[in-house]
Enzyme design. Sequence first.
Site, mmCIF file in Angstrom:
data_model
loop_
_atom_site.group_PDB
_atom_site.id
_atom_site.type_symbol
_atom_site.label_atom_id
_atom_site.label_comp_id
_atom_site.label_asym_id
_atom_site.label_seq_id
_atom_site.Cartn_x
_atom_site.Cartn_y
_atom_site.Cartn_z
ATOM 1 N N ILE A 11 -19.370 22.666 8.593
ATOM 2 C CA ILE A 11 -18.997 21.924 9.799
ATOM 3 C C ILE A 11 -18.745 20.467 9.465
ATOM 4 C CG2 ILE A 11 -19.690 21.252 12.135
ATOM 5 C CD1 ILE A 11 -21.581 23.642 12.168
ATOM 6 N N ASP A 65 -16.974 11.739 4.060
ATOM 7 C CA ASP A 65 -15.843 11.152 4.759
ATOM 8 C C ASP A 65 -14.652 12.051 4.457
ATOM 9 O OD1 ASP A 65 -13.646 9.713 5.646
ATOM 10 O OD2 ASP A 65 -14.438 7.777 4.996
ATOM 11 N N ASN A 92 -13.914 20.081 12.633
ATOM 12 C CA ASN A 92 -14.240 19.453 13.906
ATOM 13 C C ASN A 92 -14.077 17.935 13.883
ATOM 14 O OD1 ASN A 92 -15.792 19.074 16.558
ATOM 15 N ND2 ASN A 92 -17.130 18.044 15.091
ATOM 16 N N TYR A 158 -2.785 9.583 19.005
ATOM 17 C CA TYR A 158 -3.748 10.681 19.084
ATOM 18 C C TYR A 158 -3.041 11.996 19.381
ATOM 19 C CZ TYR A 158 -7.619 13.603 20.558
ATOM 20 O OH TYR A 158 -8.504 14.637 20.682
ATOM 21 N N LYS A 162 -2.883 15.565 17.150
ATOM 22 C CA LYS A 162 -3.281 16.878 17.644
ATOM 23 C C LYS A 162 -2.092 17.842 17.723
ATOM 24 C CE LYS A 162 -7.680 16.329 17.840
ATOM 25 N NZ LYS A 162 -8.568 17.112 16.940
ATOM 26 N N VAL A 191 -13.820 16.598 27.848
ATOM 27 C CA VAL A 191 -15.174 16.883 27.360
ATOM 28 C C VAL A 191 -15.929 15.561 27.260
ATOM 29 C CG1 VAL A 191 -16.577 17.966 25.579
ATOM 30 C CG2 VAL A 191 -14.231 18.741 25.945
#
Length: 259
Positions: A11, A65, A92, A158, A162, A191
């Site tokens: 993760i 990183d 993630n 951003y 994505k 979220v």
Amino acid sequence: MGRLAGKTVFITGASSGIGEASARQFADEGSNLILTARRLEKLQQLQSELTKSHPNIHVHAVQLDVRDKKQIEKVISELPENVKNVDILLNNAGMVIGTDPLVEVEEDVIDQMLATNVKGLVLLTQAIVPGMKERGVGHVINIGSVAGKQAYGGGSIYCATKFAVDAITKALAIELVETPIRVSQICPGLVNTEFSTIRFRGDKEKADSVYKGLQPLVADDIAELIVFTAGRPAHVNIADMLVFPVNQADSKTVYRRSE
């Protein structure tokens, strides 16, 4: 024993938010964990907690990183024997800074978002997928966003990162279609996590105002869907999942109750 018991999950961005919540829920399923993020102290706190509450799983925490290829290679090469074979990669780690219009976005902000959200995801995938192919088993789960489906003002860079995650996920699935490796993307809408506070450069009041008048998703909601996606039978792949709170219809259409 469930399907995820004994599986090893790598993760990124595990020190908070969706990454931390996912670690907790995978631990509940009996999965072994490799927890990575830049904030080592937070990872070690989570590692200690999960090791105590789940003594039968292996939890490895290491500072990482995702923008640094050499650091990634070192972390992968030095994984302990009990977690060296990664079954599930959860890409993630991600970030967003500011809501400036495109012509005002600073170069260092552009670089940070592209390097973390796109380059980091690619570098981790390149480091881990070859081992999955060798072993004939694996699952890559990328955290996308509604911002990768619909662009909006104040989110140009951003959104671009994505949209890139969306394209990379789809291309990777095509490239791996002859293998048993699954490739999935989960795209949340609103979220409420630390992620939002970072966007507003630490101004939590401004970050919280985004969710005023509605009940947003929380990290546990997305973690539950991540674990569900990972836990399907081996022949089932959830390729793409778009997830909203009930009063959100797209990137900008939101109903807010008067308070």
